[in-house]
Motif scaffolding. Structure first.
Motif, PDB file in Angstrom:
ATOM      1  N   CYS A 171       0.827  -1.209   0.000  1.00 29.21           N
ATOM      2  CA  CYS A 171       0.000   0.000   0.000  1.00 29.21           C
ATOM      3  C   CYS A 171       0.860   1.256   0.000  1.00 29.21           C
ATOM      4  N   PHE A 172       1.919   1.263   0.807  1.00 27.39           N
ATOM      5  CA  PHE A 172       2.806   2.425   0.837  1.00 27.39           C
ATOM      6  C   PHE A 172       3.419   2.664  -0.539  1.00 27.39           C
ATOM      7  N   GLU A 173       3.877   1.589  -1.180  1.00 27.40           N
ATOM      8  CA  GLU A 173       4.536   1.753  -2.471  1.00 27.40           C
ATOM      9  C   GLU A 173       3.550   2.179  -3.553  1.00 27.40           C
ATOM     10  N   ALA A 174       2.424   1.489  -3.658  1.00 30.32           N
ATOM     11  CA  ALA A 174       1.456   1.777  -4.720  1.00 30.32           C
ATOM     12  C   ALA A 174       0.790   3.136  -4.522  1.00 30.32           C
ATOM     13  N   ILE A 175       0.366   3.429  -3.294  1.00 31.30           N
ATOM     14  CA  ILE A 175      -0.289   4.708  -3.031  1.00 31.30           C
ATOM     15  C   ILE A 175       0.714   5.854  -3.161  1.00 31.30           C
ATOM     16  N   GLY A 176       1.941   5.632  -2.659  1.00 35.41           N
ATOM     17  CA  GLY A 176       2.971   6.663  -2.781  1.00 35.41           C
ATOM     18  C   GLY A 176       3.260   6.999  -4.236  1.00 35.41           C
ATOM     19  N   ASP A 177       3.370   5.988  -5.083  1.00 39.26           N
ATOM     20  CA  ASP A 177       3.611   6.233  -6.507  1.00 39.26           C
ATOM     21  C   ASP A 177       2.447   6.991  -7.143  1.00 39.26           C
ATOM     22  N   ARG A 178       1.234   6.628  -6.756  1.00 37.99           N
ATOM     23  CA  ARG A 178       0.050   7.292  -7.327  1.00 37.99           C
ATOM     24  C   ARG A 178      -0.017   8.754  -6.871  1.00 37.99           C
ATOM     25  N   GLN A 179       0.272   8.993  -5.605  1.00 35.56           N
ATOM     26  CA  GLN A 179       0.260  10.374  -5.103  1.00 35.56           C
ATOM     27  C   GLN A 179       1.330  11.219  -5.789  1.00 35.56           C
ATOM     28  N   TYR A 183       0.839  14.591  -8.107  1.00 38.59           N
ATOM     29  CA  TYR A 183       1.597  15.809  -7.814  1.00 38.59           C
ATOM     30  C   TYR A 183       2.286  16.337  -9.068  1.00 38.59           C
ATOM     31  N   LYS A 184       2.913  15.451  -9.834  1.00 40.32           N
ATOM     32  CA  LYS A 184       3.613  15.862 -11.046  1.00 40.32           C
ATOM     33  C   LYS A 184       2.658  16.405 -12.105  1.00 40.32           C
ATOM     34  N   ALA A 185       1.411  15.921 -12.091  1.00 39.95           N
ATOM     35  CA  ALA A 185       0.425  16.368 -13.076  1.00 39.95           C
ATOM     36  C   ALA A 185      -0.273  17.663 -12.665  1.00 39.95           C
ATOM     37  N   ASP A 186      -0.039  18.120 -11.442  1.00 34.81           N
ATOM     38  CA  ASP A 186      -0.693  19.324 -10.937  1.00 34.81           C
ATOM     39  C   ASP A 186       0.104  20.562 -11.355  1.00 34.81           C
ATOM     40  N   PRO A 187      -0.463  21.431 -12.177  1.00 34.78           N
ATOM     41  CA  PRO A 187       0.278  22.625 -12.625  1.00 34.78           C
ATOM     42  C   PRO A 187       0.555  23.610 -11.487  1.00 34.78           C
ATOM     43  N   ASP A 188      -0.208  23.513 -10.408  1.00 35.25           N
ATOM     44  CA  ASP A 188      -0.040  24.424  -9.279  1.00 35.25           C
ATOM     45  C   ASP A 188       0.745  23.789  -8.135  1.00 35.25           C
ATOM     46  N   ARG A 189       1.459  22.737  -8.443  1.00 34.49           N
ATOM     47  CA  ARG A 189       2.202  22.045  -7.385  1.00 34.49           C
ATOM     48  C   ARG A 189       3.340  22.928  -6.852  1.00 34.49           C
ATOM     49  N   GLY A 190       3.729  22.656  -5.628  1.00 29.34           N
ATOM     50  CA  GLY A 190       4.854  23.345  -5.029  1.00 29.34           C
ATOM     51  C   GLY A 190       6.163  22.699  -5.454  1.00 29.34           C
ATOM     52  N   PRO A 191       7.288  23.230  -4.990  1.00 32.03           N
ATOM     53  CA  PRO A 191       8.589  22.692  -5.404  1.00 32.03           C
ATOM     54  C   PRO A 191       8.918  21.335  -4.800  1.00 32.03           C
ATOM     55  N   MET A 193       7.242  17.658  -3.048  1.00 34.70           N
ATOM     56  CA  MET A 193       6.095  16.801  -2.793  1.00 34.70           C
ATOM     57  C   MET A 193       6.090  16.425  -1.312  1.00 34.70           C
ATOM     58  N   ASP A 194       5.092  16.962  -0.570  1.00 35.77           N
ATOM     59  CA  ASP A 194       4.996  16.654   0.853  1.00 35.77           C
ATOM     60  C   ASP A 194       3.560  16.318   1.250  1.00 35.77           C
ATOM     61  N   ARG A 195       2.794  15.815   0.279  1.00 34.31           N
ATOM     62  CA  ARG A 195       1.395  15.492   0.524  1.00 34.31           C
ATOM     63  C   ARG A 195       1.228  14.012   0.850  1.00 34.31           C
ATOM     64  N   GLY A 196       0.128  13.677   1.509  1.00 36.04           N
ATOM     65  CA  GLY A 196      -0.201  12.280   1.760  1.00 36.04           C
ATOM     66  C   GLY A 196       0.897  11.538   2.493  1.00 36.04           C
ATOM     67  N   LEU A 197       1.236  10.366   1.982  1.00 39.00           N
ATOM     68  CA  LEU A 197       2.274   9.551   2.601  1.00 39.00           C
ATOM     69  C   LEU A 197       3.629  10.239   2.571  1.00 39.00           C
ATOM     70  N   TRP A 198       3.811  11.152   1.623  1.00 45.13           N
ATOM     71  CA  TRP A 198       5.082  11.875   1.492  1.00 45.13           C
ATOM     72  C   TRP A 198       5.279  12.888   2.614  1.00 45.13           C
ATOM     73  N   GLY A 199       4.249  13.101   3.426  1.00 47.42           N
ATOM     74  CA  GLY A 199       4.379  13.924   4.610  1.00 47.42           C
ATOM     75  C   GLY A 199       4.817  13.122   5.821  1.00 47.42           C
ATOM     76  N   TRP A 200       4.778  11.788   5.684  1.00 49.63           N
ATOM     77  CA  TRP A 200       5.161  10.890   6.784  1.00 49.63           C
ATOM     78  C   TRP A 200       6.550  10.294   6.575  1.00 49.63           C
TER      79      TRP A 200
END
Length: 279
Positions: A171-179, A183-191, A193-200
């Motif tokens: 779950c960590f690997e699959a969900i992390g990759d999807r998140q 993030y990469k597809a979001d034009p308004d993303r920040g510099p 990636m610290d969302r979701g599992l990437w915040g943990w």
């Protein structure tokens, strides 16, 4: 069969080694045709699926546990292979392989974004042989289990724990990759990636990969002498943290604005709630 069959394990180990040799040889010829060696990354996961499928056909171990290990390895390995193939489609050579071949004198000129003229001998030795041997070694829990008897008693608890650890890792690997893809597809993303599992954890995909193999080891450790293959997940974790994974990635990521602050508030590998500040 009620115990561990050493002769059966020898046959499994040899067959697995040969199967991986054929896989790596075929991958090498595809890579030469494409002009880039990073295609080898695509068969990293499927190589373990190959061992998980071949081993019980040769070994005389418990069939139910072999089927479980094949399912766990197959779900993880095929997803990873498809993910890496999608990520690398239309791109040139991986800078890691370019640097490796240049250091070894294996790349003399480039063509079409790849290292098409790299020495075949250097590429085979440094990339394909190394990966094939790593796959064989890390897959030892699968090989040993294929020559061991049925799960009994407390072994069922260990097996259940292994499946649970595998599930957390997957779950960590699959969900992390999807998140990360979102993030990469979001034009308004920040510099950063610290969302979701990437915040943990700064590397949820690498952590998940490691957890998957600790789970597979626990399933194999449910019967003797599977516990002795603990060196396999240790080596896998070392690769993911130090050799080719997280530490190497951090060297390039530290150049991004805001990444130092991200490092201070977010765990490096093992997940934990983000800190408000400090180190």
């Amino acid at each position: 069969m009620t115990g561990f069959d050493l002769a059966s394990f020898g046959a499994v180990a040899l067959t697995s080694l040969l199967a991986l040799a054929f896989l790596q040889a075929g991958t090498f010829f595809v890579a030469r045709r494409l002009g880039r060696y990073n295609v080898v990354d695509v068969v990293w996961g499927p190589g373990f699926v190959l061992v998980a499928g071949v081993a019980p056909l040769v070994g005389s171990g418990d069939g139910a546990r072999a089927l479980l290990l094949f399912a766990l390895t197959g779900i993880w390995g095929i997803r990873l292979g498809v993910h890496i193939a999608a990520q690398s489609r239309g791109k040139g050579e991986d800078p890691r392989y370019e640097e490796m071949l240049e250091r070894s004198g294996g790349a003399t000129e480039r063509s079409g974004g790849g290292t098409a003229s790299a020495s075949a001998a250097v590429a085979i030795r440094k990339i394909f042989l190394t990966q094939g041997l790593a796959q064989w070694f890390v897959s030892l829990p699968l090989q040993v289990s294929a020559a061991a008897g049925p799960t009994r008693g407390v072994g069922w608890i260990v097996l259940g724990l292994g499946v649970a650890v595998w599930l957390v890792g997957f779950c960590f690997e699959a969900i992390g990759d999807r998140q990360l893809a979102r993030y990469k597809a979001d034009p308004d993303r920040g510099p950063v990636m610290d969302r979701g599992l990437w915040g943990w954890t700064r590397h949820p995909n690498y952590f998940g990969d490691a957890a998957v193999w600790w789970g597979i080891w626990l399933v194999a450790a449910a019967v003797w002498p599977g516990v002795l293959t603990v060196v396999a997940p240790i080596v896998m974790t070392y690769f993911l943290v130090h050799a080719t994974g997280a530490r190497l990635l951090e060297k390039s990521m530290e150049k991004r604005p805001g990444y130092r602050e991200y490092q201070q508030r977010t765990s490096f590998f093992l997940p934990r709630p983000p800190r408000s500040g400090g180190s």
